[in-house]
Scaffold this active site. Structure first.
Site, PDB file in Angstrom:
ATOM      1  N   ASP A  32       0.874  -1.241  -0.090  1.00  0.00           N
ATOM      2  CA  ASP A  32      -0.068   0.123  -0.062  1.00  0.00           C
ATOM      3  C   ASP A  32       0.941   1.213   0.034  1.00  0.00           C
ATOM      4  O   ASP A  32       1.796   1.442   0.716  1.00  0.00           O
ATOM      5  CB  ASP A  32      -0.773   0.006   1.031  1.00  0.00           C
ATOM      6  CG  ASP A  32      -2.215   0.940   1.195  1.00  0.00           C
ATOM      7  OD1 ASP A  32      -3.359   0.520   1.066  1.00  0.00           O
ATOM      8  OD2 ASP A  32      -1.792   2.199   0.939  1.00  0.00           O
ATOM      9  N   ASN A  88     -13.210  -3.377   2.817  1.00  0.00           N
ATOM     10  CA  ASN A  88     -14.171  -2.379   2.896  1.00  0.00           C
ATOM     11  C   ASN A  88     -15.020  -2.421   1.452  1.00  0.00           C
ATOM     12  O   ASN A  88     -14.667  -2.423   0.385  1.00  0.00           O
ATOM     13  CB  ASN A  88     -13.475  -1.138   2.956  1.00  0.00           C
ATOM     14  CG  ASN A  88     -12.724  -0.827   4.243  1.00  0.00           C
ATOM     15  OD1 ASN A  88     -13.017  -1.227   5.207  1.00  0.00           O
ATOM     16  ND2 ASN A  88     -11.587  -0.088   4.125  1.00  0.00           N
ATOM     17  N   GLN A  95     -14.529   2.488   1.628  1.00  0.00           N
ATOM     18  CA  GLN A  95     -13.852   2.229   0.598  1.00  0.00           C
ATOM     19  C   GLN A  95     -13.586   3.394  -0.248  1.00  0.00           C
ATOM     20  O   GLN A  95     -14.477   4.246  -0.488  1.00  0.00           O
ATOM     21  CB  GLN A  95     -14.796   1.242  -0.321  1.00  0.00           C
ATOM     22  CG  GLN A  95     -14.151   0.422  -1.687  1.00  0.00           C
ATOM     23  CD  GLN A  95     -14.826  -0.361  -2.378  1.00  0.00           C
ATOM     24  OE1 GLN A  95     -16.043  -0.432  -2.144  1.00  0.00           O
ATOM     25  NE2 GLN A  95     -14.298  -0.910  -3.197  1.00  0.00           N
ATOM     26  N   HIS A 101     -10.567  -5.287  -2.888  1.00  0.00           N
ATOM     27  CA  HIS A 101      -9.210  -5.553  -2.443  1.00  0.00           C
ATOM     28  C   HIS A 101      -9.308  -5.839  -0.959  1.00  0.00           C
ATOM     29  O   HIS A 101     -10.309  -5.439  -0.342  1.00  0.00           O
ATOM     30  CB  HIS A 101      -8.259  -4.252  -2.855  1.00  0.00           C
ATOM     31  CG  HIS A 101      -8.810  -3.073  -2.223  1.00  0.00           C
ATOM     32  ND1 HIS A 101      -9.564  -2.062  -2.823  1.00  0.00           N
ATOM     33  CD2 HIS A 101      -8.500  -2.440  -0.763  1.00  0.00           C
ATOM     34  CE1 HIS A 101      -9.904  -1.181  -2.057  1.00  0.00           C
ATOM     35  NE2 HIS A 101      -9.417  -1.220  -0.759  1.00  0.00           N
ATOM     36  N   HIS A 103      -7.146  -5.759   2.459  1.00  0.00           N
ATOM     37  CA  HIS A 103      -5.986  -5.114   3.230  1.00  0.00           C
ATOM     38  C   HIS A 103      -5.396  -6.412   4.100  1.00  0.00           C
ATOM     39  O   HIS A 103      -6.249  -6.904   4.896  1.00  0.00           O
ATOM     40  CB  HIS A 103      -6.417  -3.868   4.232  1.00  0.00           C
ATOM     41  CG  HIS A 103      -6.924  -2.775   3.387  1.00  0.00           C
ATOM     42  ND1 HIS A 103      -6.009  -1.606   3.047  1.00  0.00           N
ATOM     43  CD2 HIS A 103      -8.097  -2.577   2.782  1.00  0.00           C
ATOM     44  CE1 HIS A 103      -6.929  -0.884   2.665  1.00  0.00           C
ATOM     45  NE2 HIS A 103      -8.103  -1.504   2.247  1.00  0.00           N
TER      46      HIS A 103
HETATM   47  P1  AMP Z   1      -9.833   1.526   0.784  1.00  0.00           P
HETATM   48  O1  AMP Z   1     -10.102   2.669   1.448  1.00  0.00           O
HETATM   49  O2  AMP Z   1     -10.234   0.214   1.414  1.00  0.00           O
HETATM   50  O3  AMP Z   1     -10.574   1.501  -0.785  1.00  0.00           O
HETATM   51  O4  AMP Z   1      -8.371   1.330   0.377  1.00  0.00           O
HETATM   52  C1  AMP Z   1      -7.720   1.683  -0.572  1.00  0.00           C
HETATM   53  C2  AMP Z   1      -6.164   1.627  -0.311  1.00  0.00           C
HETATM   54  O5  AMP Z   1      -5.444   1.904  -1.334  1.00  0.00           O
HETATM   55  C3  AMP Z   1      -5.534   2.941   0.661  1.00  0.00           C
HETATM   56  O6  AMP Z   1      -4.992   2.133   1.858  1.00  0.00           O
HETATM   57  C4  AMP Z   1      -4.626   3.335  -0.394  1.00  0.00           C
HETATM   58  O7  AMP Z   1      -3.498   4.069   0.490  1.00  0.00           O
HETATM   59  C5  AMP Z   1      -4.357   2.633  -1.049  1.00  0.00           C
HETATM   60  N1  AMP Z   1      -3.803   3.042  -2.457  1.00  0.00           N
HETATM   61  C6  AMP Z   1      -4.197   4.184  -3.157  1.00  0.00           C
HETATM   62  N2  AMP Z   1      -3.837   4.027  -4.466  1.00  0.00           N
HETATM   63  C7  AMP Z   1      -2.697   3.276  -4.485  1.00  0.00           C
HETATM   64  C8  AMP Z   1      -1.615   3.075  -5.433  1.00  0.00           C
HETATM   65  N3  AMP Z   1      -1.435   3.616  -6.470  1.00  0.00           N
HETATM   66  N4  AMP Z   1      -0.774   2.271  -4.915  1.00  0.00           N
HETATM   67  C9  AMP Z   1      -0.896   1.403  -3.772  1.00  0.00           C
HETATM   68  N5  AMP Z   1      -1.876   1.790  -2.958  1.00  0.00           N
HETATM   69  C10 AMP Z   1      -2.680   2.605  -3.124  1.00  0.00           C
END
Ligand code: AMP
Ligand code: ZN
Length: 137
Positions: A32, A88, A95, A101, A103
């Site tokens: 992440d 999420n 989300q 995805h 985590h």
């Molecule tokens: P969510 O809030 O469950 O949708 O999680 C999205 C996650 O994606 C967050 O923890 C962000 O830090 C991560 N994220 C967003 N863009 C990127 C990216 N380009 N590369 C890696 N992680 C990302």
């Protein structure tokens, strides 16, 4: 199927570089970019599904088996003290990227992160009402 406008589709399929820690036919697992802790990883299917409601059952099974494997890998390599699996669905649930995805978040005694909720008080009657709403047709 890939969504042209989805950043996780591009990352999962290697169009945008990422720090990959695992890859197979169906999934890529990346670090992440805004990690909660050291080793915070994301399990991304290569095909686009918005959320768990859309994810086909066979991929759902594979995703959670992979989450276990990645958990063991991170525990072994990073020697974490605990680990959260978080997934999420929907803006209300936190989300922010609308490509399914999971985590995988290693936890350390001194990581100063708070991942959780505020427990509410509830009566036996209220619990029974909810149970009926869900369980009985
Ligand atoms: P969510 O809030 O469950 O949708 O999680 C999205 C996650 O994606 C967050 O923890 C962000 O830090 C991560 N994220 C967003 N863009 C990127 C990216 N380009 N590369 C890696 N992680 C990302
Ligand atoms: Zn996508």
């Amino acid at each position: 199927m890939i969504d042209e406008n989805c950043i996780f589709c591009k990352i999962a399929n290697g169009e945008i570089p990422s720090k990959t820690i695992y890859e197979d036919e169906d999934f890529r697992v990346i670090l992440d970019l805004g990690p909660a802790t050291k080793g915070h990883a994301l399990i991304l299917p290569k095909d686009h599904y918005n959320d768990v409601y859309e994810l086909p059952e066979d991929l759902t099974g594979k995703a959670f088996i992979l989450a276990k494997k990645i958990s063991l890998l991170l525990k072994k390599k990073l020697n974490c003290d605990g680990l959260n699996l978080i997934q999420n669905n929907g803006r209300t649930a936190g989300q922010t990227v609308f490509h399914f995805h999971i985590h995988v978040i290693p936890r350390y005694h001194d990581d100063h992160q708070h991942i959780g909720w505020n427990p509410q008080e509830i009566s036996q009657e209220e619990l029974e009402e909810i149970q009926k709403e869900i369980f009985e047709s």
